[in-house]
Design a protein around this motif. Structure first.
Motif, PDB file in Angstrom:
ATOM      1  N   LEU A   1       0.836  -1.205   0.000  1.00  0.00           N
ATOM      2  CA  LEU A   1       0.000   0.000   0.000  1.00  0.00           C
ATOM      3  C   LEU A   1       0.866   1.249   0.000  1.00  0.00           C
ATOM      4  CD1 LEU A   1      -2.690   1.434   0.126  1.00  0.00           C
ATOM      5  CD2 LEU A   1      -2.763   1.039   2.578  1.00  0.00           C
ATOM      6  N   GLN A   2       1.902   1.250   0.825  1.00  0.00           N
ATOM      7  CA  GLN A   2       2.817   2.396   0.856  1.00  0.00           C
ATOM      8  C   GLN A   2       3.504   2.570  -0.492  1.00  0.00           C
ATOM      9  OE1 GLN A   2       3.729   4.559   3.834  1.00  0.00           O
ATOM     10  NE2 GLN A   2       4.118   5.672   1.921  1.00  0.00           N
ATOM     11  N   ASP A   3       3.908   1.464  -1.086  1.00  0.00           N
ATOM     12  CA  ASP A   3       4.581   1.529  -2.384  1.00  0.00           C
ATOM     13  C   ASP A   3       3.659   2.114  -3.453  1.00  0.00           C
ATOM     14  OD1 ASP A   3       6.763   0.376  -1.183  1.00  0.00           O
ATOM     15  OD2 ASP A   3       6.293  -1.661  -1.881  1.00  0.00           O
ATOM     16  N   ALA A   4       2.369   1.702  -3.407  1.00  0.00           N
ATOM     17  CA  ALA A   4       1.409   2.200  -4.409  1.00  0.00           C
ATOM     18  C   ALA A   4       1.227   3.706  -4.282  1.00  0.00           C
ATOM     19  CB  ALA A   4       0.080   1.477  -4.259  1.00  0.00           C
ATOM     20  N   LEU A   5       1.116   4.216  -3.051  1.00  0.00           N
ATOM     21  CA  LEU A   5       0.942   5.654  -2.856  1.00  0.00           C
ATOM     22  C   LEU A   5       2.200   6.411  -3.250  1.00  0.00           C
ATOM     23  CD1 LEU A   5      -1.067   5.884   0.508  1.00  0.00           C
ATOM     24  CD2 LEU A   5      -1.923   5.945  -1.833  1.00  0.00           C
ATOM     25  N   ASP A   6       3.362   5.848  -2.919  1.00  0.00           N
ATOM     26  CA  ASP A   6       4.629   6.498  -3.293  1.00  0.00           C
ATOM     27  C   ASP A   6       4.764   6.589  -4.808  1.00  0.00           C
ATOM     28  OD1 ASP A   6       5.290   6.836  -0.650  1.00  0.00           O
ATOM     29  OD2 ASP A   6       6.607   5.079  -0.542  1.00  0.00           O
ATOM     30  N   ALA A   7       4.179   5.610  -5.506  1.00  0.00           N
ATOM     31  CA  ALA A   7       4.254   5.600  -6.964  1.00  0.00           C
ATOM     32  C   ALA A   7       3.199   6.498  -7.596  1.00  0.00           C
ATOM     33  CB  ALA A   7       4.097   4.167  -7.476  1.00  0.00           C
ATOM     34  N   GLY A   8       2.387   7.148  -6.777  1.00  0.00           N
ATOM     35  CA  GLY A   8       1.376   8.071  -7.290  1.00  0.00           C
ATOM     36  C   GLY A   8       0.102   7.403  -7.740  1.00  0.00           C
ATOM     37  N   GLU A   9      -0.095   6.139  -7.377  1.00  0.00           N
ATOM     38  CA  GLU A   9      -1.313   5.442  -7.773  1.00  0.00           C
ATOM     39  C   GLU A   9      -2.492   5.868  -6.888  1.00  0.00           C
ATOM     40  OE1 GLU A   9      -0.767   1.242  -7.816  1.00  0.00           O
ATOM     41  OE2 GLU A   9       1.229   1.360  -8.726  1.00  0.00           O
ATOM     42  N   GLU A  10      -3.698   5.821  -7.447  1.00  0.00           N
ATOM     43  CA  GLU A  10      -4.907   6.073  -6.673  1.00  0.00           C
ATOM     44  C   GLU A  10      -5.389   4.749  -6.083  1.00  0.00           C
ATOM     45  OE1 GLU A  10      -7.425   9.953  -7.883  1.00  0.00           O
ATOM     46  OE2 GLU A  10      -7.723   8.209  -9.169  1.00  0.00           O
ATOM     47  N   VAL A  11      -5.370   4.666  -4.772  1.00  0.00           N
ATOM     48  CA  VAL A  11      -5.827   3.468  -4.067  1.00  0.00           C
ATOM     49  C   VAL A  11      -7.183   3.798  -3.454  1.00  0.00           C
ATOM     50  CG1 VAL A  11      -5.336   1.807  -2.245  1.00  0.00           C
ATOM     51  CG2 VAL A  11      -3.452   2.792  -3.593  1.00  0.00           C
ATOM     52  N   VAL A  12      -8.170   2.932  -3.700  1.00  0.00           N
ATOM     53  CA  VAL A  12      -9.548   3.219  -3.288  1.00  0.00           C
ATOM     54  C   VAL A  12     -10.048   2.093  -2.392  1.00  0.00           C
ATOM     55  CG1 VAL A  12     -11.901   3.696  -4.066  1.00  0.00           C
ATOM     56  CG2 VAL A  12      -9.941   4.458  -5.438  1.00  0.00           C
ATOM     57  N   SER A  13     -10.545   2.463  -1.241  1.00  0.00           N
ATOM     58  CA  SER A  13     -11.040   1.473  -0.274  1.00  0.00           C
ATOM     59  C   SER A  13     -12.292   0.787  -0.800  1.00  0.00           C
ATOM     60  CB  SER A  13     -11.345   2.152   1.064  1.00  0.00           C
ATOM     61  OG  SER A  13     -11.911   1.222   1.972  1.00  0.00           O
ATOM     62  N   ALA A  14     -12.368  -0.529  -0.574  1.00  0.00           N
ATOM     63  CA  ALA A  14     -13.550  -1.296  -0.952  1.00  0.00           C
ATOM     64  C   ALA A  14     -14.417  -1.638   0.247  1.00  0.00           C
ATOM     65  CB  ALA A  14     -13.125  -2.582  -1.672  1.00  0.00           C
ATOM     66  N   SER A  15     -14.026  -1.164   1.437  1.00  0.00           N
ATOM     67  CA  SER A  15     -14.730  -1.540   2.668  1.00  0.00           C
ATOM     68  C   SER A  15     -14.818  -0.346   3.608  1.00  0.00           C
ATOM     69  CB  SER A  15     -13.983  -2.681   3.391  1.00  0.00           C
ATOM     70  OG  SER A  15     -13.740  -3.761   2.555  1.00  0.00           O
ATOM     71  N   PHE A  16     -15.687  -0.486   4.582  1.00  0.00           N
ATOM     72  CA  PHE A  16     -15.656   0.403   5.739  1.00  0.00           C
ATOM     73  C   PHE A  16     -14.495  -0.042   6.629  1.00  0.00           C
ATOM     74  CE2 PHE A  16     -20.200   0.874   4.671  1.00  0.00           C
ATOM     75  CZ  PHE A  16     -20.324   2.258   4.721  1.00  0.00           C
ATOM     76  N   ILE A  17     -13.651   0.888   7.018  1.00  0.00           N
ATOM     77  CA  ILE A  17     -12.553   0.595   7.945  1.00  0.00           C
ATOM     78  C   ILE A  17     -12.821   1.380   9.220  1.00  0.00           C
ATOM     79  CG2 ILE A  17     -10.068   0.636   8.332  1.00  0.00           C
ATOM     80  CD1 ILE A  17     -10.966  -1.210   6.053  1.00  0.00           C
ATOM     81  N   ILE A  18     -13.111   0.645  10.304  1.00  0.00           N
ATOM     82  CA  ILE A  18     -13.560   1.289  11.538  1.00  0.00           C
ATOM     83  C   ILE A  18     -12.694   0.820  12.703  1.00  0.00           C
ATOM     84  CG2 ILE A  18     -15.541   1.753  13.041  1.00  0.00           C
ATOM     85  CD1 ILE A  18     -17.355   0.778  10.760  1.00  0.00           C
ATOM     86  N   PRO A  19     -11.687   1.614  13.084  1.00  0.00           N
ATOM     87  CA  PRO A  19     -10.886   1.240  14.260  1.00  0.00           C
ATOM     88  C   PRO A  19     -11.593   1.625  15.561  1.00  0.00           C
ATOM     89  CG  PRO A  19     -10.020   3.252  13.285  1.00  0.00           C
ATOM     90  CD  PRO A  19     -11.188   2.831  12.431  1.00  0.00           C
ATOM     91  N   TYR A  20     -11.407   0.808  16.600  1.00  0.00           N
ATOM     92  CA  TYR A  20     -11.963   1.095  17.934  1.00  0.00           C
ATOM     93  C   TYR A  20     -10.815   1.205  18.921  1.00  0.00           C
ATOM     94  CZ  TYR A  20     -16.708   0.116  16.381  1.00  0.00           C
ATOM     95  OH  TYR A  20     -17.915   0.166  15.747  1.00  0.00           O
ATOM     96  N   PRO A  21     -10.577   2.406  19.513  1.00  0.00           N
ATOM     97  CA  PRO A  21     -11.124   3.701  19.127  1.00  0.00           C
ATOM     98  C   PRO A  21     -10.506   4.190  17.811  1.00  0.00           C
ATOM     99  CG  PRO A  21      -9.468   3.975  20.833  1.00  0.00           C
ATOM    100  CD  PRO A  21      -9.622   2.499  20.624  1.00  0.00           C
ATOM    101  N   PRO A  22     -11.132   5.223  17.153  1.00  0.00           N
ATOM    102  CA  PRO A  22     -12.179   6.110  17.650  1.00  0.00           C
ATOM    103  C   PRO A  22     -13.600   5.614  17.439  1.00  0.00           C
ATOM    104  CG  PRO A  22     -11.355   6.928  15.564  1.00  0.00           C
ATOM    105  CD  PRO A  22     -10.534   5.725  15.890  1.00  0.00           C
ATOM    106  N   GLY A  23     -13.815   4.524  16.637  1.00  0.00           N
ATOM    107  CA  GLY A  23     -15.144   3.953  16.559  1.00  0.00           C
ATOM    108  C   GLY A  23     -16.006   4.448  15.420  1.00  0.00           C
ATOM    109  N   PHE A  24     -15.458   5.134  14.444  1.00  0.00           N
ATOM    110  CA  PHE A  24     -16.208   5.544  13.262  1.00  0.00           C
ATOM    111  C   PHE A  24     -15.334   5.278  12.043  1.00  0.00           C
ATOM    112  CE2 PHE A  24     -13.887   9.241  14.738  1.00  0.00           C
ATOM    113  CZ  PHE A  24     -13.220   9.636  13.588  1.00  0.00           C
ATOM    114  N   PRO A  25     -15.894   5.219  10.841  1.00  0.00           N
ATOM    115  CA  PRO A  25     -15.101   4.863   9.666  1.00  0.00           C
ATOM    116  C   PRO A  25     -14.049   5.927   9.332  1.00  0.00           C
ATOM    117  CG  PRO A  25     -17.460   4.605   9.239  1.00  0.00           C
ATOM    118  CD  PRO A  25     -17.333   5.357  10.529  1.00  0.00           C
ATOM    119  N   ILE A  26     -12.808   5.485   9.228  1.00  0.00           N
ATOM    120  CA  ILE A  26     -11.790   6.385   8.701  1.00  0.00           C
ATOM    121  C   ILE A  26     -11.663   6.199   7.189  1.00  0.00           C
ATOM    122  CG2 ILE A  26     -10.487   6.567  10.848  1.00  0.00           C
ATOM    123  CD1 ILE A  26      -8.500   4.549   9.695  1.00  0.00           C
TER     124      ILE A  26
END
Length: 912
Positions: free
Chosen positions: A834-859
């Motif tokens: 993922l880091q390599d893709a962003l460093d290469a300037g690629e657009e990475v798009v989430s396919a899911s809700f990612i919700i860490p607890y905390p803070p408990g809402f989708p980032i």
């Protein structure tokens, strides 16, 4: 002895003063040395003086008994005084005065056991008649007051469902103070002899009076208007009460007046029995619990069960040889009331016509809504019901990005075009605040400039937030309606149901603001103010509009919904929730779709015990919500003061203040803290009336980074595992203590004891630590308090899920369902690909809700572009629970081919 400034409310002040008086009189009765006796006498004199300001507003012990105790003190009858004070204090503590007469003379007591209310069983308490007090407002002398009270007492009958005592005060100001001091008052009788001003002049009374109505409005009244005005003012402070106006004015004069909470007018007559019956009937109207009563009655009926639910009537338990322990644990009544039937005096939640319908109507009255609907599977479902009922595919909805996940999923179900709003970040505490009004207006004005305002349907905000940030609800709705006059508002008040029953908090609830706004829009003065502002703002640019406090046109439609987790802050079984509606277009536009959405998400077999608990919980807050919320606030304030004043706790902990959690630009009052060690308490009313955001005082956020433990470790390993203290909200370096209407002062005391013990343990640990161990501790503290990753804003939706590049809304539904096909998805590791893709300037798009607890809402939400800031935040997270993220695989993202196909399909559709 604590000063008045050490107390947040007069209720706690009164309780502590009586306890101190008991200690002082007991010491004096033990015949101490002359020096100690003089010290006790001085303390007693001071206590009598301070209590003399408060006691006139309470029926027990009453001013006659209070004055008698003062005379006992003056005459040196210290043994008798000690006995009487002890009896009063004990009765106040146990509530014994509510159930029987409390004699204060030694020779009238048959047995000390009779005095021990703690010996009463819950069943015995339930069988006793509820007690309340009636406030009579009239300027009378001592003889006339005794006459009034005796006439009231003569009306009592054995068949009366309640008992009450009278409190008499002379003036409008005293009456306002009384209803704010005395939570026992349930009815007010306003007689024609009342005057305007109180003879009492004390700072604490002035504070209460200003909160009620303000001196300027009161002092401008004509004498004949004092009585009706009192009814209106009390309606602002405690709208649940009943008032009865005795007047000498003609029917014609009274007919056109707004009499607030006045239930009946008596014309210059002394019909005490009629008044008595009206008072009882008014309280009974709030005491009704139609569904709970129906369920109790059903449980007593003999039935033959030939439907689902083997557990009904407890049959499957009583006949069992292996699960008798469950029956013993819960008792028989819960199973006797268990059924799936909608007959036998019960009702259907899906199509209510009987006791459930009536219970919902009573809840609407209690919470100030036009319609109220019960839910038995939580506010998550309530949120989805409202969104599905109101939002059509393609509608644009402005959504608080860090709202509860149920709203995000609701947007998926509704097919909304989602415009996410960013809250202001609190990077140093790893939490978000709330969405500034400037940001909301900016997004609305952008959509207006793009010609999309007709597609904008709803604004969805969380009030108050989990961490206690509360919006200026009325101001938000006014300014948004000035831009979009038919905008619908959904306020998620999951944590704010209790607010209706506090004069300070009520003004920031959705239903109260909706009612206020509806009345305001109908006024002629308002129409003139609108026209004046329109002329001033003609051809105004966006910057001017953003800086101006906008007012909506008189034709604006007030369309407001609130969802509340009753079970979170009031008395209800788990998942008991309510939807409150105050929508001028509900009947004509929404009712049918709301019914369909309600049918979609509501079980055909709802839990009747939950419905009954909602019914009883409503009864409780209408009759004693004012008292319970006052005590809740007191408990939280006591916690703030105890931690802030303790020198050892200050080394490792810090109570976050309004100044810490709300930027200065959003605190117009300038209030930074509710409690200051040197100055005492700050009056909440000023900031709650003015500021864009305020901090809910019942939530105490404690910074724990100074202990070297992160919030999650402090919660789980220290508070819960070691001390049995339960909390459910943390951030990287904070924990949240939420008080509720069940929180006691003993609970607060235990928490302080635990924190002191933890602090002492850390002191001992560091005292014995080696140099390297101390360096390690300091590094941990620094990592928690200083080296914090900045909280990322919402990046953007990928172009494949946007209608155009002009405004920010995105099609979250399409992205969500696109991920159902595994061929469209891939996994990228946070620390590698993922880091390599962003460093290469690629657009990475989430396919899911990612919700860490905390803070408990989708980032991250489906269709959202992963930014470098979001990746940095995810990599810095040290939490154990991240919903939607696979630690073994990585982050689920869309493949470039899937995004290309979606983009091409969108282009071809647009071309067609």
């Amino acid at each position: 002895m604590h000063s008045v400034n050490d107390y947040h409310s007069a209720i706690q002040l009164r309780s502590d003063r009586w306890s101190a008086l008991r200690e002082a009189t007991s010491s004096l009765a033990r015949k101490p040395s002359e020096r100690q006796a003089n010290k006790c006498k001085a303390a007693i004199e001071e206590l009598f003086v301070s209590l003399a300001v408060i006691e006139p507003y309470w029926a027990f012990p009453g001013m006659a008994a209070f004055d008698h105790m003062r005379r006992q003190f003056e005459h040196g009858s210290f043994d008798d005084l000690s006995f009487a004070v002890n009896r009063v204090t004990r009765a106040l503590t146990t509530g014994a005065y509510r159930r029987r007469h409390i004699p204060l003379e030694r020779d009238s007591i048959d047995s000390e056991e009779h005095d021990d209310e703690a010996m009463l069983s819950p069943e015995a308490r339930a069988m006793s008649k509820p007690y309340f007090e009636v406030l009579i407002v009239d300027q009378v002398n001592e003889h006339q007051e005794r006459w009034l009270k005796s006439n009231v007492n003569r009306m009592r009958r054995s068949e009366d469902p309640f008992i009450y005592e009278a409190v008499v005060v002379p003036s409008l100001e005293d009456a306002l103070i009384a209803v704010l001091f005395n939570y026992n008052i349930q009815a007010i009788v306003v007689r024609p002899g009342l005057v305007l001003q109180s003879k009492v002049d004390q700072p604490i009374l002035t504070k209460y009076l200003n909160n009620a109505g303000g001196q300027e409005q009161i002092e401008a009244m004509a004498p004949e208007d004092i009585g009706p005005e009192l009814c209106r003012l009390i309606a602002r402070v405690r709208p649940e009460l009943d008032a009865y106006l005795v007047t000498e004015r003609s029917v014609e004069d009274i007919a056109g007046l707004d009499l607030g909470i006045c239930r009946r007018v008596f014309y210059n007559q002394e019909d005490f029995m009629e008044l008595h019956l009206n008072i009882l009937r008014g309280v009974q109207a709030r005491n009704k619990t139609p569904f709970f009563n129906a369920l109790v009655e059903y449980s007593r009926q003999p039935t033959g069960v030939f439907h689902a639910l083997p557990i009904s009537r407890g049959k499957s338990i009583t006949r069992s040889h292996w699960i008798q322990d469950m029956g013993a644990f819960y008792g028989p009544n819960i199973f006797m009331a268990e059924t799936s039937a909608t007959s036998g005096g019960l009702d259907s939640l899906l199509e209510p016509h009987g006791p459930i319908k009536e219970a919902q109507e009573l809840a609407a009255r209690a919470f100030g809504s036009k319609q109220t609907f019960f839910a038995t599977n939580g506010t998550s479902t309530c949120n989805k019901i409202v969104v599905q009922a109101l939002v059509r595919p393609g509608d644009i909805v402005l959504v608080d990005r860090d709202c509860h996940k149920s709203h995000h999923y609701g947007m998926v179900l509704a097919g909304a075009q989602v415009c996410y709003l960013d809250s202001y970040p609190l990077d140093e505490f790893s939490m978000y605040g709330a969405v500034p009004l400037h940001e909301i207006k900016h997004q609305l004005l952008k959509l207006k400039a793009a010609g999309k305002l007709d597609k904008v349907r709803m604004l969805l905000l969380t009030n108050c937030t989990f961490d206690g940030i509360v919006y200026n609800v009325e101001r938000v709705m006014e300014e948004c309606l000035a831009i979009k006059p038919d905008l619908i508002f959904l306020w998620d008040e999951a944590w704010f149901a209790f607010a209706r029953f506090s004069p300070t908090y009520r003004q920031r609830t959705a239903m109260n603001a909706a009612n206020t706004l509806r009345a305001k829009l109908r006024s002629n003065d308002y129409a003139e103010a609108y026209e004046k502002q329109q002329k001033k703002l003609k051809d105004a640019d966006e910057e001017t509009l953003l800086k101006t406090r906008l007012i909506p046109p008189p034709s604006a439609r007030v369309r407001v919904y609130a969802t509340q987790s009753t079970h979170k802050t009031l008395t209800s079984l788990r998942q008991g929730s309510m939807i409150h509606v105050n929508d001028q277009d509900f009947k004509g536009e929404v009712e049918q779709s709301f019914h369909e959405a309600y049918m979609t998400h509501t079980s055909t077999s709802p839990n009747y015990q939950i419905i009954a608990s909602l019914d009883v919980g409503r009864r409780q807050v209408e009759l004693e919500g004012f008292e319970f919320v006052q005590r809740q606030v007191e408990a939280a304030m006591s916690m703030r003061r105890a931690i802030s004043d303790h020198p050892l706790l200050q080394k490792y902990f810090k109570v976050l203040t309004a100044g810490d959690m709300i930027p200065e630009a959003h605190r117009e009052s300038g209030v930074t803290s509710y409690y200051d060690t040197e100055q005492g308490w700050t009056d909440l009313w000023d900031c709650w009336e003015k500021d864009e955001f305020v901090l809910d005082a019942t939530r105490v956020t404690l910074s724990v980074g100074g202990t070297g433990w992160d919030g999650d470790t402090f919660k789980t390993d220290i508070l819960m595992d070691k001390y049995g203290i339960q909390i459910n909200k943390t951030s990287r370096n904070t924990v949240l203590f939420m008080t509720n209407i069940g929180t006691t002062r003993s609970s607060v005391a235990y928490l302080i004891e635990v924190l002191v013990e933890i602090a002492k343990g850390l002191d001992d640990l560091l005292d014995d630590a080696s140099r390297m161990e101390k360096l390690s501790f300091e590094r941990r503290v620094r990592n928690l308090m200083e080296d914090l990753p900045p909280l990322p804003d919402f990046s953007r939706f990928h172009d494949a899920f946007r209608a155009d590049g002009v405004t920010t809304e995105g099609d979250i539904r399409t992205a969500y369902y696109l991920s159902y096909d595994e061929k469209n998805c891939d996994y990228l590791e946070l620390q590698g690909s993922l880091q390599d893709a962003l460093d290469a300037g690629e657009e990475v798009v989430s396919a899911s809700f990612i919700i860490p607890y905390p803070p408990g809402f989708p980032i991250l939400v489906p269709g959202q572009v992963v930014s470098k800031e979001i990746l940095a935040f995810m990599r810095a997270l040290d939490v154990n629970e991240i919903h939607g993220y696979r630690a073994d695989l990585g982050l689920r993202v869309f493949t470039p081919d899937a995004l290309a196909r979606k983009s091409n399909k969108k282009l071809s559709t647009a071309a067609e």
